[in-house]
Scaffold this active site. Structure first.
Site, short mmCIF file in Angstrom:
data_model
loop_
_atom_site.label_atom_id
_atom_site.label_comp_id
_atom_site.label_asym_id
_atom_site.label_seq_id
_atom_site.Cartn_x
_atom_site.Cartn_y
_atom_site.Cartn_z
CD GLU A 298 9.36 16.27 12.65
OE1 GLU A 298 9.44 16.88 13.72
OE2 GLU A 298 10.17 16.42 11.72
CG ASP A 372 14.30 17.72 17.08
OD1 ASP A 372 15.36 17.43 16.51
OD2 ASP A 372 13.30 18.16 16.50
CD GLU A 400 16.07 22.62 13.67
OE1 GLU A 400 16.69 21.60 13.28
OE2 GLU A 400 14.83 22.68 13.71
C1 BDP Z 1 13.82 18.78 13.42
C2 BDP Z 1 13.86 19.85 12.37
C3 BDP Z 1 13.12 19.43 11.11
C4 BDP Z 1 13.64 18.08 10.65
C5 BDP Z 1 13.53 17.07 11.78
C6 BDP Z 1 14.15 15.74 11.44
O1 BDP Z 1 13.26 21.03 12.88
O2 BDP Z 1 13.31 20.43 10.14
O3 BDP Z 1 12.94 17.63 9.54
O4 BDP Z 1 14.25 17.55 12.90
O5 BDP Z 1 15.21 15.45 11.97
O6 BDP Z 1 14.74 19.12 14.42
O7 BDP Z 1 13.57 14.98 10.67
#
Ligand code: BDP
Length: 707
Positions: A298, A372, A400
């Site tokens: 990401e 996730d 979340e």
């Molecule tokens: C996702 C979240 C994000 C996190 C990512 C992570 O939306 O904000 O940075 O996981 O775990 O679920 O790195």
């Protein structure tokens, strides 16, 4: 009498109940609960050296018991009759106690009879073990347990039991729903907020022994000298409570704060920079835990920029902290927009070839599921697929994807479901729990991480019930086999009330809650249907985002004929990443557990379910059930009015109203969208969506928190 009892149960009078005191309230127990401890618990006697940890343990026990029993329970060095003895090391032999299997953190609780009075012994090898034993004894008294014949041995199954704060240096919290970060970087190191101590107490009370202070989407600034001073001040506060501090390491830090031109892990100057940085940190924080790293994921920097592997990146950091006894927790949460392969499969594809290539102080920190933190995911196929590497579990405590702080969702059943899942990699009984505790493959280190839900809100977690998730995380990290219902019951009794009827009502709601959320958000194996960016509310229609796997349509693949992601041979074949036994079950439409149906299969709308309903009818039924369950809780909670203190009663009542409204929104918006694809009507007796699909699509949420 009844009135008196009631006042005692709800703890009125002593102080306003706003949730700040968590499960450590220590209000005086009702007389009939207290009386059983007569002759016991008279004073605290230390048969150990008085270190800072022993001092906090003794003070906690004294304060706690004095509050609960309504009489002074002092720390004293005379008169052992009816005493609680805190015993370590040599002194244990005086009482014939065998501490050899307790390790560093384990403890014994024993009752010994001394004439008419009883001695209660807490014994451990190390001070941290004593502290954990103290909190266990307090819990027994808080919940009114019989302690007249104690014979308890408790040893944690997992070594590193750690919170991950996704907290930024400006005090915003990524995916935080409880206000600002509790870490007040601006005022550190000179001002130590008393909250840090209460935070440490709360964590120690549930066995948590580590905390990563900073976000995985890391900022290199925290590794600069002024911030290391600040971190050291936090570490000093945590230390007496047995909590080690960790930081996230931004992979490009050598460039950003080190003045180097590269962060290539094979470059000797980069290696030397990290080794020097580690030395600098350990000079200030001798018990620093190590680094947590999100790399090549990401948009975060990582070794791939230099054509190096995750192993090469992790090992460089591992070498830097190894001389000091530190560890590296390297995250397996990786996927790429340039990779057309099913996102479910990408972490496995990247990490399995690296098995055996990591240093012994590296733990691969793996989310419970392959996508996730969705309300329900099957266990991550990496569990069991890297036998030569310790895999750590990463759970998300902050909700979340399960309704933020306003929805009641008790997460222990979800975590437990994954911990108990059988990977079959070494035959039956190869559970995920045995993989992460290291016992299946004989690993030396083990870890469980929970993404924190803690913030500066007065009640810590943004809601009363979210405290239970913090609590349960600690208990499951200590013992992954613990029963979610038993953990919840302890929490309810310590946090809200000892009134059996009320406990039953609250416990019932908690134990239903996770499944209710699955039903009204993502039933039957659906996932990732939430709004873009903020992740608030339903948006299954979203299809135009740049990265394919950021779109909900990527996950549900609904069209006029059916719905679901085919992960069998005819589709992505992600099932092949599981052991044969598990793959065979998941791949077989007849055998796959209903709760994972659409996770692994694309199924026609008229597919006949075991219930006799068609898939479409079943989906409507589940969505509706989810809402119905939440509506039911509102009545159940209302029955507790006057039996729970007003402040917390009100907040929960209000949040349940929010949850009901949002559950209905999830149901209606999702059903409206699916109907627009399949052209089907709702089965008879089910209410139509309250609004049109276009109205749901037009909703915007500029103030949704945590993004
Ligand atoms: C996702 C979240 C994000 C996190 C990512 C992570 O939306 O904000 O940075 O996981 O775990 O679920 O790195």
């Amino acid at each position: 009498m009844a009135v008196f009892l009631l006042l005692n149960f709800v703890g009125m009078g002593a102080r306003a109940e706003d949730g700040y005191w968590l499960w450590l309230r220590y209000d005086e127990l009702p007389q009939e609960m207290r009386s059983q401890y007569r002759g016991q618990l008279r004073q605290i006697v230390l048969e150990t050296e008085e270190t800072p940890t022993v001092s906090v343990a003794a003070r906690e026990l004294s304060d706690g018991l004095s509050g609960l029993l309504g009489r002074n329970v002092p720390v004293s060095d005379e008169g052992a009759r009816g005493a609680i003895l805190l015993v370590t090391g040599e002194a244990a032999s005086l009482y014939d106690l065998d501490l050899s299997d307790l390790g560093e953190d384990g403890y014994l609780l024993r009752t010994l009879t001394d004439g008419r009075r009883k001695l209660t012994v807490i014994a451990a090898n190390e001070d941290d073990g004593l502290l954990y034993g103290v909190f266990h004894l307090l819990r027994l008294v808080q919940t009114g347990e019989d302690i007249s014949d104690l014979n308890i041995t408790s040893v944690p199954r997992i070594d590193i039991r750690v919170l991950n704060h996704w907290d930024n240096l400006d005090r915003t919290v990524e995916r935080g729903y409880a206000g600002q970060s509790i870490w007040d970087w601006h005022k550190l190191p000179d001002y130590i907020d008393p909250r840090y101590t209460d935070y440490a107490r709360a964590n120690a009370s549930i066995g948590i022994n580590g905390t990563v202070l900073t976000n995985v989407n890391a900022n290199a600034t925290v590794l600069t000298p002024p911030y290391i001073e600040k971190v050291a001040a936090v570490a000093d506060t945590m230390r007496p409570y047995g909590i080690q501090v960790y930081l996230t390491a931004r992979f490009s830090a050598p460039i950003e704060i080190g003045g180097l031109e590269t962060a290539d892990p094979a470059d000797p100057a980069v290696q030397a920079w990290w080794a020097g940085k580690a030395d600098e940190i350990y000079r200030k924080i001798p018990d620093f835990g190590g680094f947590l790293v999100k790399a090549d994921s990401e948009g975060q920097p990582g070794p791939h920029t230099y054509h190096r592997t995750h192993a090469e990146g992790a090992n460089m950091l591992a070498d830097a902290v190894a001389p000091h006894g530190g560890v590296v927790m390297w995250r397996a949460f990786v996927y790429s927009e340039n990779n057309p392969v099913d996102r479910h499969m990408q972490a496995y594809d990247q990490f399995v070839p690296l098995d055996g290539k990591f240093r012994s102080n590296v733990i691969i920190q793996t989310k419970n599921g392959a996508i996730d933190f969705q309300p329900r995911e099957p266990f991550h196929p990496l569990f069991g697929a890297m036998p030569e590497t310790p895999l750590g579990m990463e759970f998300q405590i902050t909700k979340e994807y399960l309704g933020f702080a306003t929805h009641l969702a008790y997460l222990a059943p979800m975590w437990s479901e994954v911990l108990r899942a059988d990977t079959f990699v070494k035959g039956e009984g190869s559970t995920v729990a045995k993989i992460i505790d290291g016992s299946l493959e004989g690993h030396e280190i083990s870890a469980m991480a929970g993404v924190s839900n803690i913030g500066s809100d007065r009640n810590w977690t943004g809601s009363q019930f979210d405290q239970a998730n913090w609590y349960a995380f600690g208990r499951l990290a200590w013992d992954p086999a613990a029963e979610p219902a038993e953990i919840a019951e302890d929490w309810v009794r310590m946090t809200f009330t000892g009134d059996d009827g009320a406990v039953g009502t609250i416990l019932g709601m908690m134990m239903e809650s996770r499944e209710a959320v699955v039903n009204y958000m993502t039933p039957l194996g659906l996932g990732h249907l939430m709004g873009t960016g903020h992740h608030y509310g339903p948006a299954p229609w979203v299809s135009e985002l740049g990265r394919p796997e950021w779109n909900p349509v990527y996950y549900h693949k609904a069209d006029e004929d059916g719905i679901g992601f085919d992960r069998t041979k005819s589709g992505s074949n992600a099932v092949a990443q599981y052991s044969d036994a598990v793959a065979a079950e998941f791949a077989d439409l007849e055998a796959v557990p209903e709760e994972y149906l659409l996770w692994f299969h694309h199924v026609s709308w008229d597919y006949e379910m075991p219930s006799g309903r068609t898939l479409w009818e079943e989906l409507v039924h589940r969505y509706t059930e989810g809402v119905r369950t939440v509506s039911g809780w509102r009545g159940e909670w209302a029955s507790l009015e006057g039996r729970i203190d007003e402040g917390r009663y009100r907040q929960v009542a209000d949040f349940l109203r929010v949850q009901e409204k949002e559950a209905r929104w999830w149901r209606d918006a999702c059903l409206a969208y699916f109907m627009s694809l399949n052209g089907l009507d709702l089965p008879a007796g089910y209410a139509p969506p309250a609004r049109t699909l276009d109205e749901y699509k037009a909703m915007v949420f500029p103030s949704a928190p945590g993004n």
